[in-house]
Design a protein around this motif. Structure first.
Motif, short mmCIF file in Angstrom:
data_model
loop_
_atom_site.label_atom_id
_atom_site.label_comp_id
_atom_site.label_asym_id
_atom_site.label_seq_id
_atom_site.Cartn_x
_atom_site.Cartn_y
_atom_site.Cartn_z
N ARG A 240 0.83 -1.20 0.00
CA ARG A 240 0.00 0.00 0.00
C ARG A 240 0.87 1.25 0.00
O ARG A 240 0.60 2.22 -0.73
CB ARG A 240 -0.90 -0.02 1.24
CG ARG A 240 -1.64 1.28 1.53
CD ARG A 240 -2.84 1.48 0.65
NE ARG A 240 -3.46 2.78 0.88
CZ ARG A 240 -4.32 3.03 1.86
NH1 ARG A 240 -4.67 2.06 2.72
NH2 ARG A 240 -4.86 4.23 1.97
N THR A 277 -9.36 -10.99 6.09
CA THR A 277 -10.64 -11.16 5.41
C THR A 277 -10.43 -11.82 4.05
O THR A 277 -9.30 -11.92 3.55
CB THR A 277 -11.31 -9.80 5.20
OG1 THR A 277 -10.49 -8.99 4.32
CG2 THR A 277 -11.47 -9.06 6.53
N ALA A 278 -11.53 -12.23 3.44
CA ALA A 278 -11.46 -12.84 2.11
C ALA A 278 -10.89 -11.85 1.10
O ALA A 278 -10.14 -12.23 0.18
CB ALA A 278 -12.85 -13.33 1.69
N ASP A 279 -11.25 -10.57 1.25
CA ASP A 279 -10.73 -9.55 0.35
C ASP A 279 -9.22 -9.42 0.48
O ASP A 279 -8.50 -9.30 -0.52
CB ASP A 279 -11.40 -8.21 0.65
CG ASP A 279 -10.85 -7.09 -0.22
OD1 ASP A 279 -11.03 -7.14 -1.44
OD2 ASP A 279 -10.21 -6.17 0.35
N GLU A 280 -8.72 -9.45 1.70
CA GLU A 280 -7.28 -9.34 1.92
C GLU A 280 -6.54 -10.54 1.35
O GLU A 280 -5.48 -10.40 0.73
CB GLU A 280 -6.99 -9.19 3.41
CG GLU A 280 -7.41 -7.84 3.99
CD GLU A 280 -7.29 -7.78 5.49
OE1 GLU A 280 -7.02 -6.68 6.03
OE2 GLU A 280 -7.45 -8.84 6.15
N GLY A 282 -7.58 -12.34 -1.11
CA GLY A 282 -7.66 -12.19 -2.55
C GLY A 282 -6.60 -11.24 -3.09
O GLY A 282 -5.98 -11.50 -4.13
N ARG A 283 -6.35 -10.13 -2.37
CA ARG A 283 -5.32 -9.19 -2.81
C ARG A 283 -3.92 -9.79 -2.71
O ARG A 283 -3.07 -9.56 -3.58
CB ARG A 283 -5.41 -7.92 -1.97
CG ARG A 283 -6.52 -6.97 -2.42
CD ARG A 283 -6.46 -5.66 -1.67
NE ARG A 283 -7.04 -5.78 -0.34
CZ ARG A 283 -6.76 -4.98 0.67
NH1 ARG A 283 -5.85 -4.03 0.53
NH2 ARG A 283 -7.35 -5.12 1.84
#
Length: 358
Positions: A240, A277-280, A282-283
């Motif tokens: 980031r 999380t699933a989003d993390e 995924g990234r």
């Protein structure tokens, strides 16, 4: 256990109420009554090692990890669980055969299945990496009891309970050579207590918004250092920062995931509350930088914390890195000064300020 005062070996009945029956003095921690199996002598010994016999100062969280390493590495199922189930199954089986009772044989089968399940679960790592005592509980229970008995924290341990983050630099402080991003307040306090930011002209900050505020005060190539845990959040933080500040060197000064997983003395742990999380996940997957095994490790919430790095070693590594940065930045500033980038003509008072008095 050994009495920390008279050094007599005490049976359980000789230390009722955390008081030695020989010297009649009170001690803080009994291995039979706390999840980390701590005693006062062990705390003193580990604290002396972490502080290099008082040369450096540490925080309660660093002491927590050092005292927890052994227990974190143990499986959640005690070795006796499977053995107890097997012994019980054996007795029940014999009884069932003698009594010719089919119900008893069913119970025996269930006990055998339970024992086998425990053995398999242990082999697969079930229960491993679970914290026997959280950071917060260590402070509110073990260290609180220590303070009640001895009147203060162990020598060399900084009491940062009232200041979870070091004070920000003053507005008139010199421009820093670099910015150090450290999301863990405990490590930030540790670095400040040992003078690293002041010693090397580094601004110690917690988040992205503080980095943005300081960028105009950095030299052209003054870097942003990232000191973070080896976990999903730490890996994403580095990316980031690099994405948000493309023209600025961003140096990952944190714990290397691949290096730390190969060190037997580096004991990672799992925190179900802080699973990515699933989003993390995924990234992390989309980056294409991690193996399937590493992604699984991160997704399960495994982490190796900065507080687990030996304090003296952490300071030594950061000191060397900061010295290299200081030499580089000093060269930049010297070159800029020679061509007039950072000084105004007549700055010594030989005429009007060309900036209009600003």
């Amino acid at each position: 256990m050994i009495c920390p005062h008279c050094e007599r070996s005490l049976l359980r009945k000789e230390r009722t109420g955390n008081t030695c029956s020989h010297c009649e003095r009170r001690y803080a921690l009994d291995p039979k009554t706390n999840p980390l199996r701590l005693n006062d002598l062990r705390v003193q010994r580990i604290t002396a090692a972490l502080t290099d016999n008082g040369r450096v100062r540490i925080t309660p969280d660093q002491l927590w990890y050092a005292l927890s390493r052994k227990r974190i590495g143990e499986r959640g199922f005690a070795p006796g669980c499977a053995g107890g189930a097997l012994v019980g199954a054996g007795f029940v089986t014999i009884w069932g055969l003698v009594a010719e009772a089919s119900f008893v044989l069913y119970v025996s089968g269930a006990l055998l299945a339970t024992a086998l399940g425990i053995v398999i679960a242990r082999q697969l790592g079930a229960g491993g990496g679970i914290l026997p005592m959280s950071r917060g509980a260590f402070r509110s229970e073990a260290l609180a009891e220590w303070q009640r008995v001895y009147g203060s924290l162990p020598p060399g341990v900084v009491d940062n309970s009232g200041r979870p983050w070091p004070p920000r630099p003053a507005a008139d402080s010199p421009n820093p050579n670099a910015v150090l991003v450290c999301p863990d307040p405990s490590i930030a306090v540790f670095l400040a207590a040992n003078g690293l930011p002041d010693r090397h002209g580094i601004a110690l900050v917690q988040g992205l918004e503080h980095v943005r505020a300081l960028l105009p005060h950095l030299p052209p190539r003054g870097p942003v250092l990232v000191l973070r845990d080896a976990d999903a959040g730490g890996e994403l933080l580095v990316r980031r920062l690099r994405a948000d500040f493309p023209g600025r060197p961003v140096i990952d000064a944190g714990v290397s995931l691949r290096t730390i997983r190969g060190l037997p003395q580096a004991v990672a742990y799992r925190d179900p509350v802080r699973k990515p999380t699933a989003d993390e996940v995924g990234r992390l997957t989309a980056l294409g930088e991690f193996s399937a095994e590493e992604l699984k490790w991160l997704a399960q919430g495994w982490r190796f914390p900065l507080v687990g790095v030996p304090p003296v070693r952490l300071l030594s590594v950061l000191d060397r890195l900061a010295e290299q940065i200081g030499r580089s930045v000093d060269g930049e500033r010297r070159d800029a000064s020679e061509v007039g980038f950072m000084t105004w003509p007549g700055a010594a008072g030989d005429g009007p300020d060309p900036a209009g008095g600003r």
